[in-house]
Motif scaffolding. Structure first.
Motif, PDB file in Angstrom:
ATOM      1  N   TYR D  95       1.031  -1.166   0.043  1.00 44.29           N
ATOM      2  CA  TYR D  95       0.420   0.050   0.183  1.00 44.29           C
ATOM      3  C   TYR D  95       0.659   1.412   0.018  1.00 44.29           C
ATOM      4  CZ  TYR D  95      -3.916   3.250   0.923  1.00 44.29           C
ATOM      5  OH  TYR D  95      -4.934   3.669   0.695  1.00 44.29           O
ATOM      6  N   ASN D  96       1.953   1.283   0.344  1.00 44.63           N
ATOM      7  CA  ASN D  96       2.320   2.609   0.684  1.00 44.63           C
ATOM      8  C   ASN D  96       3.974   2.146  -0.369  1.00 44.63           C
ATOM      9  OD1 ASN D  96       1.940   3.080   3.018  1.00 44.63           O
ATOM     10  ND2 ASN D  96       3.077   1.915   4.258  1.00 44.63           N
ATOM     11  N   ARG D  97       3.859   1.544  -1.246  1.00 48.44           N
ATOM     12  CA  ARG D  97       4.608   1.805  -2.464  1.00 48.44           C
ATOM     13  C   ARG D  97       4.102   2.839  -3.256  1.00 48.44           C
ATOM     14  NH1 ARG D  97       5.962  -0.963   1.208  1.00 48.44           N
ATOM     15  NH2 ARG D  97       7.251  -2.684   1.600  1.00 48.44           N
ATOM     16  N   GLU D  98       5.667   3.307  -4.607  1.00 45.99           N
ATOM     17  CA  GLU D  98       4.127   4.369  -5.123  1.00 45.99           C
ATOM     18  C   GLU D  98       5.096   3.616  -6.657  1.00 45.99           C
ATOM     19  OE1 GLU D  98       2.487   6.339  -5.002  1.00 45.99           O
ATOM     20  OE2 GLU D  98       2.693   6.127  -2.968  1.00 45.99           O
ATOM     21  N   TYR D  99       3.885   3.193  -7.662  1.00 43.72           N
ATOM     22  CA  TYR D  99       4.488   2.587  -8.388  1.00 43.72           C
ATOM     23  C   TYR D  99       4.219   3.387  -9.566  1.00 43.72           C
ATOM     24  CZ  TYR D  99       4.235  -2.150  -6.311  1.00 43.72           C
ATOM     25  OH  TYR D  99       4.536  -3.518  -6.256  1.00 43.72           O
ATOM     26  N   ASP D 100       5.444   3.484 -10.482  1.00 45.38           N
ATOM     27  CA  ASP D 100       5.101   4.378 -11.545  1.00 45.38           C
ATOM     28  C   ASP D 100       3.504   3.222 -12.498  1.00 45.38           C
ATOM     29  OD1 ASP D 100       5.617   5.497 -14.395  1.00 45.38           O
ATOM     30  OD2 ASP D 100       6.791   4.090 -14.608  1.00 45.38           O
ATOM     31  N   ARG D 101       2.959   4.588 -12.591  1.00 48.31           N
ATOM     32  CA  ARG D 101       1.600   3.852 -14.121  1.00 48.31           C
ATOM     33  C   ARG D 101       0.085   2.928 -13.345  1.00 48.31           C
ATOM     34  NH1 ARG D 101       3.452   2.515 -19.421  1.00 48.31           N
ATOM     35  NH2 ARG D 101       5.025   2.045 -18.636  1.00 48.31           N
ATOM     36  N   PRO D 102      -0.034   3.631 -11.775  1.00 48.79           N
ATOM     37  CA  PRO D 102      -0.309   2.862 -10.155  1.00 48.79           C
ATOM     38  C   PRO D 102      -1.722   2.089 -11.558  1.00 48.79           C
ATOM     39  CG  PRO D 102      -0.999   5.310 -10.361  1.00 48.79           C
ATOM     40  CD  PRO D 102       0.078   5.030 -10.922  1.00 48.79           C
ATOM     41  N   GLY D 103      -2.355   3.394 -11.924  1.00 45.13           N
ATOM     42  CA  GLY D 103      -3.527   2.864 -13.096  1.00 45.13           C
ATOM     43  C   GLY D 103      -4.138   1.385 -13.905  1.00 45.13           C
ATOM     44  N   ALA D 104      -2.533   1.172 -14.372  1.00 42.80           N
ATOM     45  CA  ALA D 104      -2.348   0.196 -15.252  1.00 42.80           C
ATOM     46  C   ALA D 104      -2.073  -1.248 -14.077  1.00 42.80           C
ATOM     47  CB  ALA D 104      -1.062   0.482 -16.339  1.00 42.80           C
ATOM     48  N   PHE D 105      -1.301  -0.937 -13.401  1.00 39.86           N
ATOM     49  CA  PHE D 105      -0.029  -1.771 -12.716  1.00 39.86           C
ATOM     50  C   PHE D 105      -1.270  -2.506 -12.163  1.00 39.86           C
ATOM     51  CE2 PHE D 105       1.108  -3.509  -8.193  1.00 39.86           C
ATOM     52  CZ  PHE D 105       1.985  -3.754  -9.016  1.00 39.86           C
ATOM     53  N   TYR D 106      -1.549  -1.565 -10.770  1.00 40.35           N
ATOM     54  CA  TYR D 106      -3.130  -2.448  -9.923  1.00 40.35           C
ATOM     55  C   TYR D 106      -5.059  -3.144 -10.771  1.00 40.35           C
ATOM     56  CZ  TYR D 106      -1.545  -0.104  -5.886  1.00 40.35           C
ATOM     57  OH  TYR D 106      -0.576   0.073  -5.084  1.00 40.35           O
TER      58      TYR D 106
END
Lengths: 458, 105, 632, 481, 163
Positions: D95-106
């Motif tokens: 939850y605390n990680r920041e992913y590049d392009r979170p929409g695509a990731f999740y």
């Protein structure tokens, strides 16, 4: 027949449109209108035939299958006009003539789905081929285009000779050109008939670029103006298969004779699969890769010839749609790019996410991933052969080659998504173009979920 | 006279045409050899036509009409083919097919 | 009371949970109270249970808590069995355990709050596991405890986890135990295959039906014994135990002397029916036990670490117990387990007291003359030594004598060797005692300054254990004394099923007296010899040579294992990793990919751009295909 | 309908998530995963009450006789539960990680969940195949896009490997399809079919290779360590926790009931491969210094045992395998949570650079110890139940195989304890001394896993009863006789 | 051996010799002339086979139109001299051999085909009247469609030929 006539007439109309319409951009709309009219005419044909076959002088036979295929061909052409129509004027000045030639080809394609006489087969193949020789050389100043045209022409007319020899031998064996009356499988197996079948088969194999008659394909597809390659590699190729299947399934599938040529076609299929897939792996240019991919896909489509059953017919229709729509889409995107190599795609996902996404869907479809139309296309053809029996080794080879094919299709995906860079487009990507791409992708996906939507017409 | 004679003759002509296509490098000569192949086929068709007529087939005229259409197509092909060769010649000043190797691999 | 038996393991578990989860928030005293209290409470309940069980004619009772594993016809309930054997072990475990918990409250006082709580949590968990082991009504329950004590041993040996060496010792203990566990596990599987059950009552009821000499029974007996070898540190799986001395000293006392290591004996005693029907396995057990006893004793002769000496002595004593089991003297084995628990716990705790006083020093060469400063420790330690050496009147004498007597009946040579071992025991124990407690102090001045008797929490358990070491033996006096053997009577229902298959060797009273006298005399001689040699020990500082060096280096067994097991395993792993995985399979898989690429590079050369070649290839293709079709 | 809902929730929310930006993506996907969990739990309750109500059939491709036929049996319910439990855990952990392009990731994560549930519920062979591939595609993109520096080629190898395998399975499916009298893909039609022994013997390999690659079983495993190493940890959790179960599931649901004689013929070969793999992978695990690779090889060893047990042809092993499928999933996700935390704090994977973490992050250390112990199947942890039953079952089949396989429990102790020693024990170095302990979210996830470990370790009855029905089905096939 | 066979042999010999001349002659113009000879010989066969209409068409279309076109192009390009460099002879041999192999295979295959013989009686079938009737009845569809072919050829020639 109405569709055929309207298409041929519209070809003539377009020749003259070129004289009267000054803005070359607008010619596209006339062509689109022509395709729509042809589509309606074809629908009307279907209504007239009403599910049964209608014969015309024993020359042409309009059946639900041919109407469906015509619809597919016209539909794909429509899509092609919409996606690639604006690229015609990059090739040369005679935009209207190019459209006219494409309409003539379309007429030939319709004929190839409904011929019932070897003469009509011959004519349809020539009507398809001759305009293609010209289209290949349409970019007159470009030596590659010249070369493609001449190579195509020389090899094509050589093959015409082979085809004619085959037809002559078939006639010698059966005494008729009518494909329903030959009855080759009934009596003793005549070497005349077998040689005729084989030579005809070789010629048709050339048209669908099956190994070892595939050599023209990469060079011609590579050298031709890209916009025409898109057409040649898709709809025209599908037409070749329809002709192939029609002839072989109607005339040669009965009796002992089938087993004889099936082995040869199986060998050709295996060679095609191997050569197409293997050679595509090494390519640096996406355009050329697509040429080899078209050979590889042809290998799959040849499955439909090996198996004469309902599934094969369903499969080839699905394959025609899946393959054509996806390839047209990929070519349409390729046409927008500056650089045709794999590097040219680097980072497309960042600069043009929608193009990248739709391109991915098309590529996945070509690779045969489920939930795309390409999966069911492959599925039907594989199962057609399994149903036919005896050819399981070929099926296994086929699926392994499909796995190899993932390699080169995914290279494009990798370039778009995972490689750094800014893919540059040479022309403006308009909203309409994007909309069309989305529609094409939607077709791929919807047919990937409900292939029955098309098959119900069969 | 057995029809085999005609078969052998036209196959021989056909194969000479094939040999010509393979051996020559002049695009025009190659094209001529292809025409030779077509003519071999025409001859064969005509022979078969006669054969089936003699055997009592009713629609035996179709083979001769087929030959007619082959000639028609050949004429069309020649016009396009020569146009292409001329176009090529304009750009390269040669009709040698061996210089056509820009597209490969 | 019996139906409350689940409370016995549950209380320590509760202690574990409270101490473990609340280790940040509890004060040391509270932790100590919870930790010790739970075990003491368990002891009280055990005592009540014991009295109930002690009544004559008590039939074993099974208390089922819930279904553990239920698959098809295999039912493994989570159930406890209360009978004479388990009740006795309950007493030993909770009793000695309570004392050691109390001892620890003082011994571990220097730890941080969290460390202290963690220590007690582990200790409680250990008691819990051990209780599960002895209470389990089936082999799987026993296995649960079996592995559980292994785990706790691992955790406690590596208690000071910052020290990598301790961690390695902990790993070694766990892995060696696991090797044994593997045998145990396979034994259980064989039981399942053979009897379709792992419940003691069901299995033992079926065993006699198979009959003596059955291969399956041999296999079961052997596999179970392999498990015992691991846990009870028998040859060849004993090397972990001396290394296990890395843990805090009370842990050594509890786990590596009094309880866990006796699990093997408990298991064999529990399965006595199986073993009695597999005489050749019994012989193997006897031989291995004897060999272990001698080997460990010989190594103990030359060790200088106070705890190492005791550790090898433990291994040696365990060897005696297995010898007893091997010769069919089940009662004697259990008897020795009990007495050994008392005096070995005493010795370890005593050594702990010494180490505590010495500020962590464990090398006996740097001690000496401690009796001056530590009278209580000295006396209790001496009692322990006398007990283990087998001086008549102390507990060790009775139990060991019973074993020796049975061995004599079984095989004279084995008796002689066993006696030799007993003599060595006396020698090295008194060597230890004299070097440590008599003579002059050889440590640093600072250490000397700090020398003091330990506080009451330490000495009290020592005194209690010393008393027990003295009187513990009177529950099992030999027949010749004319008093009933209480323990044998008490345990007789347990060993009754195997009685018909044992060949009792009745020694004449005279012979028995004679043997007793002989061993006593020799032991006293050995003690005197040791006294003469070590009472004024001075560290010569010379290197040992010859056999002494071999003994000091523990017969080089660790090195041997390293050479024949660890190194080959690593080599094999390396081979798999580098040759098979990377150069083999992965190279093959990647090779397919590379092959495709290579093939692609070749195939594409066909496409040489020459129309002439293309048509040529087409014609060749046509010819070949025509030939195939027309002529083949 | 519940079953369809289980597929639809992640599918639709996944597609929606693609359009979300920033933190809303993770919140939304977390909610979605909880919704799935709720539905899964309801389905579980429903299963014990009225199993047939979970079946759902809808015409799909009439030309093929393929139906959208989904349903839940015991094993299916269990694996859906596993999936539904895993995803919230994964999302909470990261939850605390920041992913590049979170929409695509999740979005891709949720799509893979939909695919997985689909695989576990499909009762139509074609549908099964479609979901089988559908689960793979999102994972391919996830690994390639958010993975390590070698992720692209490594993931591609994984993709092609599994793709080739599944295509072979497709051929097998098609072949059997044409054997069915009324050309149907339904599980019932497949299982009630009598296929000749000779056909079964080669059809077996078409299916087995596909499943073996997915599991993976030696020697088809080489994609796995690389992929685990290079994937982002959440994806690795999905891969190792749930996705490998697809292979085992496939064998139990499709291979054994459909090709009982084929399985019987090649039983020994499959077991030999699996057992070899157990020892082989365990040995290699000993050599690893990379944390992720160690877990990867350990997983290969565990899966090898499960695969061997499946083919051991008896009730105990079958029950054991299914229980272990769940427990292995939980445990290995727990291990990856620890790896993720360590990577997040220290940015290293090499165990030789770690050490002493226990001093500075005691909670993390405890979690790692507990999960490691569960991983080496210590009694009273969940790992024990399954392994005990599997070994026992294997032993009933052939004691020698079981004895060899059992060596793995020693080797497992060796590598897991070495790992513990290297990672958390010993003196801390300058890097590890900065390790921050578990944060709330991570603690929650890890705590949940530990609770499951102990609960199922002590009281496995619910799980055993849940999968009983599936065992009974496999039992009923000719294979058992 | 009847007169027909003698004529057949003579015409065949001329045709084959001329055909060989086409492929072996160095000078393209000679090739064209050989080709014309060959076509004439084939035309002779047409007469023998009662294909009178085709005989005429053949002479007009091939010999009259197509070959002249070839000659015209050759002349226009000034290619009447030898232009092929004589390198890489193996390709020629390979071509000859593979063509010969094709010949062998086909001849071997068709050698014992049992076919009805050709009678020496003459038939009416090849006359214009006969063929014309058929062409405009049952062959009207291909007849119309060939116009498409011609249209496309015409467009093509324009597209390609335009500067």
């Amino acid at each position: 027949m109405n569709a055929l006539i309207s298409t041929a007439l519209f070809g003539i109309v377009l020749m003259f449109v070129g004289l009267f319409v000054k803005n070359k951009q607008h010619i596209k709309y006339y062509a689109i209108a022509g395709a729509i009219i042809a589509f309606i005419a074809n629908w009307y044909d279907g209504q007239l035939a009403g599910g049964s076959s209608v014969m015309l002088y024993g020359m042409v036979e309009v059946s639900s299958f041919s109407v469906l295929f015509n619809a597919v061909a016209i539909g794909c052409t429509l899509l092609y006009f919409m996606l690639c129509g604006s690229a015609f004027e990059k090739v040369g000045n005679d935009v209207a003539d190019y459209f006219a030639l494409i309409f003539f080809i379309l007429a030939g394609i319709m004929l190839s789905a409904s011929f019932s006489n070897l003469l009509m087969l011959f004519l349809s193949i020539e009507i398809i081929s001759i305009p293609q020789y010209i289209l290949a050389g349409a970019d007159k100043k470009n030596l590659k285009s010249n070369e493609a045209s001449l190579k195509y022409f020389l090899m094509g007319s050589f093959t015409t000779g082979i085809l004619l020899m085959g037809i002559a031998l078939l006639y010698g064996a059966s005494g008729t050109f009518n494909i329903r009356e030959m009855g080759l499988g009934t009596g003793d197996l005549s070497p005349l008939a077998l040689s005729g079948i084989l030579l005809t088969g070789f010629a048709l194999a050339f048209k669908v670029s099956a190994a070892p008659f595939h050599f023209w394909t990469p060079d011609v597809y590579d050298g031709s103006p890209t916009v025409f390659t898109a057409f040649m590699a898709t709809i025209v190729k599908a037409a070749g298969f329809i002709a192939f299947i029609r002839l072989f399934h109607v005339s040669f599938s009965e009796g002992a004779i089938a087993g004889h040529w099936q082995l040869i076609i199986a060998l050709i299929t295996a060679a095609t699969l191997l050569i197409g897939n293997f050679t595509a792996v090494f390519q640096q240019s996406v355009k050329r890769m697509l040429a080899y991919s078209s050979i590889a896909q042809a290998g799959f489509m040849l499955f439909a010839i090996l198996a004469f059953n309902e599934t094969a017919a369903q499969g080839i229709i699905l394959y025609a749609i899946a393959y054509s729509v996806a390839t047209i889409g990929i070519f349409a995107i390729l046409l927008k790019l500056k650089d045709y190599t794999f590097e040219g795609y680097n980072g497309l996902a960042r600069s043009q996410p929608l193009l990248a996404l739709t391109n991915t869907i098309f590529l996945l479809s070509l690779a045969g991933i489920p939930l795309t139309a390409g999966f069911f296309a492959k599925y039907f053809l594989l199962s057609a052969v399994v149903q036919q029996g005896h050819m399981l080794w070929l099926v296994i080879l086929g699926v392994l080659c499909a796995a190899v094919s993932a390699y080169y299709y995914f290279r494009v995906i990798m370039a778009m998504y995972f490689k750094p860079g800014e893919a540059e487009t040479s022309v403006q990507v308009t909203g309409g173009f994007k909309g069309m791409l989305v529609i094409a992708a939607a077709i791929v996906i919807i047919l990937g979920i409900f292939p029955g939507l098309v098959l119900q017409f069969l | 006279m057995p029809v085999q004679y005609y078969i052998f003759l036209s196959i021989a002509l056909f194969c000479i045409g094939v040999m010509g296509v393979l051996m020559r490098r002049n695009a025009i000569i190659i094209f001529m050899c292809i025409e030779l192949m077509l003519n071999a086929v025409n001859l064969l068709l005509v022979a078969f036509s006669k054969m089936w007529v003699d055997a009592g087939r009713v629609d035996a005229a179709s083979a001769q009409l087929f030959v007619f259409f082959v000639m028609v197509v050949a004429a069309a092909e020649v016009s396009v083919g020569l146009a292409i060769i001329v176009m090529m010649y304009r750009n390269t000043h040669s009709v040698d097919i061996n210089i056509l190797s820009r597209l490969k691999n | 009371m019996i139906h409350l038996v689940w409370l016995v393991p549950f209380l320590p578990l509760l202690g574990f949970l409270i101490n473990g989860l609340g280790r940040r928030y509890l004060s040391k005293s509270l932790t100590g109270v919870i930790g010790s209290g739970s075990v003491v409470a368990a002891f009280v309940i055990s005592l009540l249970i014991f009295f109930e069980v002690r009544t004559p004619g008590f039939a074993p009772q099974v208390v089922t808590l819930f279904d553990f594993i239920n698959v098809g016809s295999l039912h493994i309930p989570f159930a406890f069995q209360v009978d004479q054997l388990s009740a006795l072990f309950l007493l030993i475990i909770t009793g000695v355990g309570s004392l050691i918990h109390i001892y620890s409250t003082s011994y571990m006082h220097e730890e941080s709050n969290e460390g202290f709580a963690r220590y007690f949590a582990y200790l409680n968990l250990f008691v819990f596991s051990m209780l599960i082991l002895v209470l389990g009504a089936n082999y799987v329950m026993m296995f649960i405890g079996w592995e559980g004590v292994g785990l706790c041993s691992y955790l406690l040996i590596g208690f000071w986890f910052k020290n990598i060496d301790y961690n390695k010792a902990a790993n070694k203990a766990f892995i060696m135990n696991r090797i044994g566990d593997l045998g145990f596990l396979l034994g259980i599987f064989l039981l399942i295959q053979q009897f379709g059950s792992v419940t003691f009552t069901e299995v033992f009821a079926q065993v006699p039906g198979i009959g003596t000499g059955s291969t399956v029974l041999f296999a079961i007996a052997m596999l179970l014994f392999i498990g015992a070898m691991g846990k009870s540190a028998q040859i060849p799986l004993y090397t972990w135990l001396p290394d296990a001395m890395a843990g805090p000293t009370p842990v050594s006392a509890l786990i590596h002397a009094a309880t866990m290591v006796t699990a093997g004996i408990y298991m064999v005693a529990r399965s006595n029916v199986i073993y009695s029907l597999a005489p050749c396995i019994q012989a193997i057990i006897a031989i291995i036990g004897l060999a272990t006893a001698l080997l460990a004793a010989s190594i103990a002769l030359k060790q200088n670490d106070i705890k190492k000496v005791l550790a090898y002595s433990t291994v040696s004593q365990l060897g005696y117990m297995f010898l007893a089991l091997g010769v069919g003297a089940y009662t004697a084995a259990v008897f020795h387990v009990m007495t050994h628990a008392f005096f070995k716990a005493l010795l370890f705790l005593g050594s702990g007291s010494v180490i505590h006083a010495m500020g962590g020093e464990q090398d006996i060469r740097k001690m000496g003359g401690l009796k001056k400063w530590m009278p209580v420790t000295n006396i209790t330690f001496l009692i322990g030594c006398l007990a283990i050496a087998g001086i008549p009147g102390l507990s060790g004498f009775f139990s060991k004598d019973e074993i020796l007597a049975h061995t004599f009946g079984y095989n004279k040579i084995m008796y002689a060797l066993a006696l030799l071992g007993a003599l060595m025991t006396a020698f090295y124990m008194f060597r230890l005692y004299y070097i440590t407690f008599s003579g002059k102090f050889r440590g640093t001045h600072e250490q000397e300054h700090h020398l003091h008797e330990s506080p009451a929490a330490i000495t009290l358990p020592l005194i209690v254990l010393a008393v027990l070491s003295v009187i513990g033996g009177y529950v099992g006096m030999p027949e010749v004394f004319g008093v009933p053997h209480f323990l044998a009577e008490y345990l007789s229902p347990i060993f009754a099923p195997s009685a018909p298959y044992l060949h009792a060797h009745h020694l004449s009273h005279a012979l028995e007296w004679g043997l007793m006298g002989l061993s006593t005399a020799l032991v006293i001689v050995m003690i005197l010899w040791a006294r003469g040699k070590f009472s004024n020990y001075q560290d010569a500082g010379t290197e040992n040579t010859g056999i002494a060096k071999v003994l000091e280096n523990k017969w080089y067994v660790d090195e041997l294992y390293d050479a024949i097991i660890v190194k080959p395993l690593m080599a094999l792993s390396g081979f798999f990793q580098n040759m098979v995985e990377k150069a083999g399979i992965d190279a093959l898989v990647n090779g397919v990919g590379r092959g495709v690429k290579w093939g692609s590079g070749r195939v594409r050369l066909l496409q040489n751009g020459q129309v002439g070649f293309y048509i040529f290839a087409m014609v060749i293709g046509m010819v070949v295909l025509l030939v195939i079709s027309l002529f083949l | 309908m519940l079953t369809v809902l289980l597929i639809l929730i992640p599918l639709i929310t996944g597609l929606v998530t693609f359009g979300l930006k920033g933190p809303s993506a993770k919140v939304f996907s977390l909610l979605s995963s909880f919704a799935s969990l709720v539905v899964a739990v309801i389905a579980w309750q429903q299963f014990s009450a009225a199993p047939e109500s979970l079946q759902f059939t809808q015409s799909w491709i009439p030309q093929l006789g393929s139906q959208f036929n989904v349903g839940l049996d015991g094993m299916g319910t269990m694996l859906c539960l596993l999936t539904a439990i895993s995803f919230p855990l994964i999302f909470i952990t990261v939850y605390n990680r920041e992913y590049d392009r979170p929409g695509a990731f999740y979005g891709l994560m949720l799509l893979s969940q939909a695919g997985l549930i689909g695989v576990f519920t499909a009762y139509d062979a074609l549908l099964f195949y479609v979901f089988w591939e559908l689960a793979l595609i999102p994972v391919y993109f996830l690994c390639s896009m958010w993975g390590g520096e070698r992720a692209v080629p490594v993931t591609f190898k994984f993709f092609v490997y599994t793709f080739a395998g599944s295509l072979l399975m497709l051929v097998g499916i098609i072949y059997i399809y044409f054997q069915t009298p009324d050309h149907s893909f339904s599980w019932t039609a497949f299982t009630s079919l009598q296929i000749s022994t000779q056909e079964q013997s080669w059809l077996f390999w078409l299916f087995f290779v596909a499943f073996a690659i997915k599991m993976p079983v030696f020697p088809f495993h080489t994609w796995q360590p690389d992929t685990y190493e290079q994937s982002p940890t959440p994806v690795t959790m999905v891969l190792s926790g749930i996705m490998v179960k697809m292979g085992l599931f496939g064998v139990i649901r499709w291979l054994l009931p459909v090709l009982p004689q084929g399985a019987y013929m090649w039983q020994e070969a499959a077991i030999v491969l699996s057992v070899t793999g157990i020892i082989y992978a365990s040995c290699i695990a000993i050599m690893q210094s990379d944390f992720k690779r160690l877990i990867a090889y350990s997983s290969i060893a565990h899966i090898g045992l499960m695969s061997a047990a499946i083919f051991a042809n008896n009730e105990q092993s079958m029950q054991g395998v299914q229980v272990q499928m769940f427990n292995h999933g939980i445990n290995i996700i727990g291990l990856w949570i620890v790896v993720e935390v360590i990577q997040d704090r220290l940015r290293i994977k090499d165990m030789r650079e770690m050490g002493g973490i226990a001093t500075y992050a005691p909670k993390l250390a405890i979690v790692l110890v507990v999960i490691s112990l569960a991983n080496i199947a210590l009694p009273l942890t969940n790992g024990f139940i399954g392994e005990f039953l599997m070994f026992s079952g294997l032993f009933q089949y052939n004691p020698w195989f079981a004895a060899v396989a059992c060596v793995a429990i020693i080797l497992a102790a060796v590598y897991m304890l070495n790992m513990l020693q290297k990672v958390i024990f010993g003196e801390a170095n300058t890097l590890t001394a900065t390790t921050a302990d578990l944060k709330t979210g991570e603690l929650l996830a890890a705590g949940a896993i530990i609770a499951v470990i102990f609960f199922l370790g002590v009281y496995p009855k619910p799980l055993l009863e849940l999968v009983q029905s599936t065992t009974a089905i496999v039992n009923a096939t000719a294979w058992m006789k | 051996m009847g007169i027909q066979q003698i004529i057949f042999i003579v015409l065949s010999a001329i045709a084959i010799a001329a055909a060989l001349g086409v492929i072996l002659s160095r000078n393209p113009v000679n090739s064209v002339l050989c080709m014309i000879t060959c076509f004439v010989a084939i035309a002779g066969h047409y007469i023998m086979l009662n294909a009178q209409f085709l005989f005429v068409v053949h002479l007009i279309v091939y010999t009259g139109a197509i070959m002249v076109l070839f000659l015209f192009v050759l002349m226009m390009m000034n290619l009447n001299a030898e232009i092929e460099p004589q390198k890489r002879n193996w390709l020629k041999y390979a071509g000859a051999i593979s063509g010969g192999a094709l010949l062998l295979v086909l001849v071997a295959a068709l050698r014992d085909a049992s076919m009805p013989a050709i009678q020496s009686t003459s038939t009416e079938i090849g006359l214009v009247a006969n063929l014309g009737k058929t062409l405009f009845t049952s062959y009207v569809v291909p007849f119309e469609l060939s116009s498409v072919l011609f249209l496309s050829a015409m467009v093509g020639a324009v597209v390609i030929g335009k500067k």
